[in-house]
Design an enzyme around this catalytic site. Structure first.
Site, PDB file in Angstrom:
ATOM      1  N   GLU A 135       0.857  -1.187   0.000  1.00 32.46           N
ATOM      2  CA  GLU A 135       0.000   0.000   0.000  1.00 32.46           C
ATOM      3  C   GLU A 135       0.890   1.233   0.000  1.00 32.46           C
ATOM      4  OE1 GLU A 135      -3.936  -0.319   2.227  1.00 32.46           O
ATOM      5  OE2 GLU A 135      -2.656  -1.607   3.396  1.00 32.46           O
ATOM      6  N   HIS A 251      -8.534   9.837   3.506  1.00 31.24           N
ATOM      7  CA  HIS A 251      -8.190   8.750   2.579  1.00 31.24           C
ATOM      8  C   HIS A 251      -8.374   9.292   1.168  1.00 31.24           C
ATOM      9  CE1 HIS A 251      -8.021   4.947   0.507  1.00 31.24           C
ATOM     10  NE2 HIS A 251      -7.644   4.377   1.627  1.00 31.24           N
ATOM     11  N   ARG A 299      -0.436   8.778   1.955  1.00 29.77           N
ATOM     12  CA  ARG A 299      -1.813   9.261   1.770  1.00 29.77           C
ATOM     13  C   ARG A 299      -1.953  10.771   1.763  1.00 29.77           C
ATOM     14  NH1 ARG A 299      -5.068   4.829   5.308  1.00 29.77           N
ATOM     15  NH2 ARG A 299      -4.706   3.232   3.756  1.00 29.77           N
ATOM     16  N   HIS A 358     -10.761  10.035   7.334  1.00 24.87           N
ATOM     17  CA  HIS A 358     -10.545   8.597   7.450  1.00 24.87           C
ATOM     18  C   HIS A 358      -9.959   8.174   8.787  1.00 24.87           C
ATOM     19  CE1 HIS A 358      -9.766   4.555   6.103  1.00 24.87           C
ATOM     20  NE2 HIS A 358      -8.452   4.685   6.215  1.00 24.87           N
ATOM     21  N   ARG A 393      -0.432   8.815   9.145  1.00 23.04           N
ATOM     22  CA  ARG A 393      -0.284   7.374   9.383  1.00 23.04           C
ATOM     23  C   ARG A 393       0.106   6.637   8.107  1.00 23.04           C
ATOM     24  NH1 ARG A 393      -4.665   2.879   9.106  1.00 23.04           N
ATOM     25  NH2 ARG A 393      -5.573   4.423   7.721  1.00 23.04           N
TER      26      ARG A 393
HETATM   27  C1  LIG Z   1     -13.217   1.924   5.809  1.00 22.55           C
HETATM   28  C2  LIG Z   1     -11.978   1.772   6.634  1.00 22.55           C
HETATM   29  C3  LIG Z   1     -10.923   1.017   6.158  1.00 22.55           C
HETATM   30  C4  LIG Z   1      -9.763   0.855   6.928  1.00 22.55           C
HETATM   31  N1  LIG Z   1      -8.767   0.044   6.479  1.00 22.55           N
HETATM   32  C5  LIG Z   1      -7.701  -0.208   7.285  1.00 22.55           C
HETATM   33  C6  LIG Z   1      -6.709  -1.164   6.927  1.00 22.55           C
HETATM   34  O1  LIG Z   1      -6.795  -1.799   5.890  1.00 22.55           O
HETATM   35  N2  LIG Z   1      -5.673  -1.365   7.777  1.00 22.55           N
HETATM   36  C7  LIG Z   1      -5.540  -0.681   8.948  1.00 22.55           C
HETATM   37  O2  LIG Z   1      -4.567  -0.884   9.676  1.00 22.55           O
HETATM   38  N3  LIG Z   1      -6.481   0.226   9.319  1.00 22.55           N
HETATM   39  C8  LIG Z   1      -7.550   0.465   8.532  1.00 22.55           C
HETATM   40  N4  LIG Z   1      -8.503   1.350   8.932  1.00 22.55           N
HETATM   41  C9  LIG Z   1      -8.370   2.011  10.229  1.00 22.55           C
HETATM   42  C10 LIG Z   1      -8.688   0.989  11.321  1.00 22.55           C
HETATM   43  O3  LIG Z   1      -9.784   0.204  10.915  1.00 22.55           O
HETATM   44  C11 LIG Z   1      -9.025   1.683  12.622  1.00 22.55           C
HETATM   45  O4  LIG Z   1      -8.084   2.657  12.936  1.00 22.55           O
HETATM   46  C12 LIG Z   1      -9.050   0.657  13.744  1.00 22.55           C
HETATM   47  O5  LIG Z   1      -9.884  -0.425  13.382  1.00 22.55           O
HETATM   48  C13 LIG Z   1      -9.518   1.294  15.022  1.00 22.55           C
HETATM   49  O6  LIG Z   1      -9.682   0.264  15.960  1.00 22.55           O
HETATM   50  P1  LIG Z   1     -10.059   0.643  17.461  1.00 22.55           P
HETATM   51  O7  LIG Z   1     -10.137  -0.643  18.179  1.00 22.55           O
HETATM   52  O8  LIG Z   1      -9.158   1.676  17.947  1.00 22.55           O
HETATM   53  O9  LIG Z   1     -11.495   1.333  17.344  1.00 22.55           O
HETATM   54  P2  LIG Z   1     -12.865   0.949  16.524  1.00 22.55           P
HETATM   55  O10 LIG Z   1     -12.624  -0.267  15.716  1.00 22.55           O
HETATM   56  O11 LIG Z   1     -13.265   2.160  15.875  1.00 22.55           O
HETATM   57  O12 LIG Z   1     -13.819   0.588  17.702  1.00 22.55           O
HETATM   58  C14 LIG Z   1     -14.314   1.589  18.559  1.00 22.55           C
HETATM   59  C15 LIG Z   1     -15.302   0.955  19.491  1.00 22.55           C
HETATM   60  O13 LIG Z   1     -15.641   1.852  20.537  1.00 22.55           O
HETATM   61  C16 LIG Z   1     -17.049   1.868  20.718  1.00 22.55           C
HETATM   62  N5  LIG Z   1     -17.397   3.165  21.316  1.00 22.55           N
HETATM   63  C17 LIG Z   1     -17.125   4.396  20.831  1.00 22.55           C
HETATM   64  N6  LIG Z   1     -17.566   5.337  21.692  1.00 22.55           N
HETATM   65  C18 LIG Z   1     -18.117   4.687  22.742  1.00 22.55           C
HETATM   66  C19 LIG Z   1     -18.750   5.110  23.940  1.00 22.55           C
HETATM   67  N7  LIG Z   1     -18.930   6.402  24.252  1.00 22.55           N
HETATM   68  N8  LIG Z   1     -19.215   4.160  24.794  1.00 22.55           N
HETATM   69  C20 LIG Z   1     -19.081   2.836  24.499  1.00 22.55           C
HETATM   70  N9  LIG Z   1     -18.497   2.385  23.366  1.00 22.55           N
HETATM   71  C21 LIG Z   1     -18.020   3.297  22.505  1.00 22.55           C
HETATM   72  C22 LIG Z   1     -17.579   1.635  19.323  1.00 22.55           C
HETATM   73  O14 LIG Z   1     -18.917   1.238  19.332  1.00 22.55           O
HETATM   74  C23 LIG Z   1     -16.611   0.558  18.835  1.00 22.55           C
HETATM   75  O15 LIG Z   1     -16.984  -0.700  19.330  1.00 22.55           O
HETATM   76  C24 LIG Z   1      -9.660   1.516   8.172  1.00 22.55           C
HETATM   77  C25 LIG Z   1     -10.718   2.287   8.639  1.00 22.55           C
HETATM   78  C26 LIG Z   1     -11.874   2.408   7.892  1.00 22.55           C
HETATM   79  C27 LIG Z   1     -13.007   3.227   8.433  1.00 22.55           C
END
Ligand SMILES: Cc1cc2nc3c(=O)[nH]c(=O)nc-3n(C[C@H](O)[C@H](O)[C@H](O)COP(=O)(O)OP(=O)(O)OC[C@H]3O[C@@H](n4cnc5c(N)ncnc54)[C@H](O)[C@@H]3O)c2cc1C
Length: 548
Positions: A135, A251, A299, A358, A393
């Site tokens: 990528e 993105h 990016r 993004h 990032r």
């Molecule tokens: C379309 C897309 C494609 C992507 N592709 C990639 C990729 O290929 N590779 C890569 O490394 N990254 C990618 N990313 C980025 C990556 O997916 C995210 O940065 C990562 O998944 C974030 O994980 P996290 O566990 O920090 O939070 P999230 O996966 O965002 O989870 C957050 C959680 O917190 C909960 N939450 C939020 N606020 C509250 C609250 N007040 N009370 C209770 N619960 C709450 C939500 O419901 C959710 O369960 C992509 C992102 C997107 C949107």
């Protein structure tokens, strides 16, 4: 799923109007994405009583939508930690913390091995080894993926299944509103609202926020509806320091449809990794001459180039020509299905694309083990600013960070508990953040998209700040929507303040009025916290050096 395990003090009968019930645990983990589920599982393995909390279903997260994959080195392919570190530093525009980058990148192979042991299946190449794609910004084929372009869905599925198998209790559709604090300011639990808006309290020795990013601050985003920055707002209100918030990564390629609002389908960067090129409406290439890596430049560079091309042509999108990729539907089933829904066949015609909000490169300032500067409060995943991403990032480094730091944060909690560092269970009480300033979400999104996206400037940032100040009203945080809107309002304030402060362009922070990078003045992170009135204060370098 909504299971309450036996080791957690389960909610009892209603004893008072507020809160309606209380539960207790060693650790409450907020969020069910890659970081939260990984942390909860690791904490459980370490023998802690854990309660997971998530505001939607366990399957709702940014993680679930990740497409491209996880960046992780396999030395057997000729790749190296040093190479991955160098690419991360190059993408990060001079603001990554090199020791943190090395530590997280080096932790990747073992973290991915544990993820696979938890049941995640990655795609394999013809020779049986893990398939690896490339990528933007990567100098090697090191990004492993699942289901072609459905990596996040597989990671989410496998982790959620393991949480179920291990009987880690998770409260679904409960939103975290505020922390419980001791008289000395330590965090000792959470105030939640249940699905009906009733208040409940979880007392815990530690709170780990894994609540993801805040793409919903903008009109068009790749992020799902849950990405409203609640945890970041909650951490700031608890006294934590945030850093690098001006660096919102756009993105380069979400699928463009006229007037699109909210979550827009992503066209993963791996499509360019496998040969697709960006073109304008006349078919002229966008990237040649812009960066040595061409269409696979980092990016920030690609998004800024597309934005310039669109501005020059008065257009609101460009195109991605993927017609040279054989077997597109098989390799990229998610993207193919999204294109088909709007009548585009990538094998025959260019895909209309535009940049969209993004990823939050900044967040709650933490150590690489997820410790914030507030005792009892930890953060991991996209919410956290560890120093891995700097000003931009590197693609597919965020699932990696969630896996590595999610585990380490659970281990840090266990270590701090064993060392007697955390407040006893009984001492914390709910704060009085039951009321907060709230502006209309649509107005916030319009103002942020117009004035605080790519090509921001002092006058636009000031207009946005004053219009938000005029529009916000104090409101009781008594429902899920208002909790989210309060978070978005606070984050808009903070982001506008730091974006105005940084008078240069660097990484994802592109100023129209200060187009050059200024290493002499700005090769440093901006740290911010709230003052006693709840207003953002940008910390001077001297003050910031003491903050976590
Ligand atoms: C379309 C897309 C494609 C992507 N592709 C990639 C990729 O290929 N590779 C890569 O490394 N990254 C990618 N990313 C980025 C990556 O997916 C995210 O940065 C990562 O998944 C974030 O994980 P996290 O566990 O920090 O939070 P999230 O996966 O965002 O989870 C957050 C959680 O917190 C909960 N939450 C939020 N606020 C509250 C609250 N007040 N009370 C209770 N619960 C709450 C939500 O419901 C959710 O369960 C992509 C992102 C997107 C949107």
């Amino acid at each position: 799923m909504s299971t309450l395990g036996d080791e957690v003090g389960a909610p009892g009968a209603k004893t008072s109007p507020t809160p309606d019930w209380e539960a207790t645990a060693d650790l409450v983990v907020v969020g069910s994405g890659v970081a939260g589920l990984t942390a909860a599982l690791r904490a459980r393995e370490l023998g802690l009583s854990v309660l997971g909390v998530t505001k939607a279903a366990v399957s709702d997260s940014n993680t679930r939508w990740a497409q491209g994959g996880v960046a992780v080195v396999d030395a057997g392919t000729g790749d190296s930690v040093a190479g991955h570190v160098a690419d991360t530093l190059a993408a990060g525009g001079g603001l990554c913390e090199e020791d943190v980058v090395r530590s997280i990148v080096a932790g990747g192979p073992a973290a991915v091995a544990r993820l696979r042991a938890r049941g995640t299946t990655f795609d394999r190449a013809d020779d049986g080894t893990l398939a690896r794609t490339r990528e933007g910004g990567h100098s090697a084929f090191r990004v492993i993926h699942a289901g072609g372009d459905a990596t996040g869905a597989e990671v989410q599925r496998a982790l959620a299944a393991d949480v179920g198998r291990k009987r880690v209790p998770v409260l679904e559709r409960h939103i975290a509103v505020d922390t419980l604090r001791t008289s000395s300011g330590d965090v000792g639990g959470l105030l939640l609202l249940d699905p009906d808006g009733a208040a409940c309290v979880v007392r815990a020795r530690a709170v780990l926020l894994a609540t993801g990013g805040f793409g919903q601050l903008y009109q068009a985003t790749s992020n799902p509806e849950i990405a409203t920055g609640d945890g970041l707002a909650l951490a700031l209100r608890a006294g934590a320091v945030a850093a690098d918030l001006e660096f919102v990564q756009f993105h380069p390629t979400v699928l463009y449809t006229p007037g699109a609002r909210g979550r827009c389908p992503l066209v993963t960067e791996a499509v360019r990794g496998e040969g697709a090129v960006l073109v304008d409406a006349g078919g002229a290439r966008v990237m040649p001459g812009v960066h040595p890596l061409g269409d696979l430049a980092p990016r920030d560079v690609v998004s800024a180039a597309i934005t310039r091309t669109m501005a020059d042509a008065g257009a609101d999108h460009v195109y991605l020509d993927a017609s040279g990729i054989g077997g597109f539907a098989r390799r990229f089933p998610t993207v193919h299905a999204a294109c088909a829904r709007v009548g585009v066949d990538p094998a025959r015609e260019p895909i209309p694309v535009a940049p969209a909000a993004h990823f939050a490169c900044g967040g709650v300032a933490t150590s690489p083990e997820g410790r914030t500067g507030v005792r009892g409060l930890y953060a991991a995943g996209e919410i956290a600013r560890t120093g891995l991403h700097g000003a931009n990032r590197l693609a597919s480094n965020s699932l990696l960070e969630g896996l590595v730091v999610g585990e380490r944060a659970a281990e840090a909690v266990a270590m701090d508990l064993a060392a007697g560092e955390l407040a006893p269970l009984t001492r914390a009480t709910p704060g009085d953040a039951a009321v907060a300033p709230v502006a209309n979400r649509g107005l916030l999104q319009r103002l942020m998209s117009r004035h605080a996206a790519i090509g921001r400037g002092a006058s636009g940032l000031a207009v946005a700040a004053s219009r938000i100040a005029a529009a916000r009203r104090d409101r009781a945080l008594d429902g899920h929507g208002v909790v989210e809107d309060a978070a978005l309002t606070l984050l808009a304030d903070v982001l506008l303040a730091v974006a105005a402060e940084r008078t240069e362009s660097r990484g994802c922070h592109v100023r129209a009025d200060y187009p050059q990078r200024d290493d002499a003045g700005w090769q440093r992170s901006l740290r911010v916290r709230l003052d006693a009135t709840g207003a953002p204060v940008v910390l001077t370098p001297a003050l910031a050096s003491g903050a976590a």
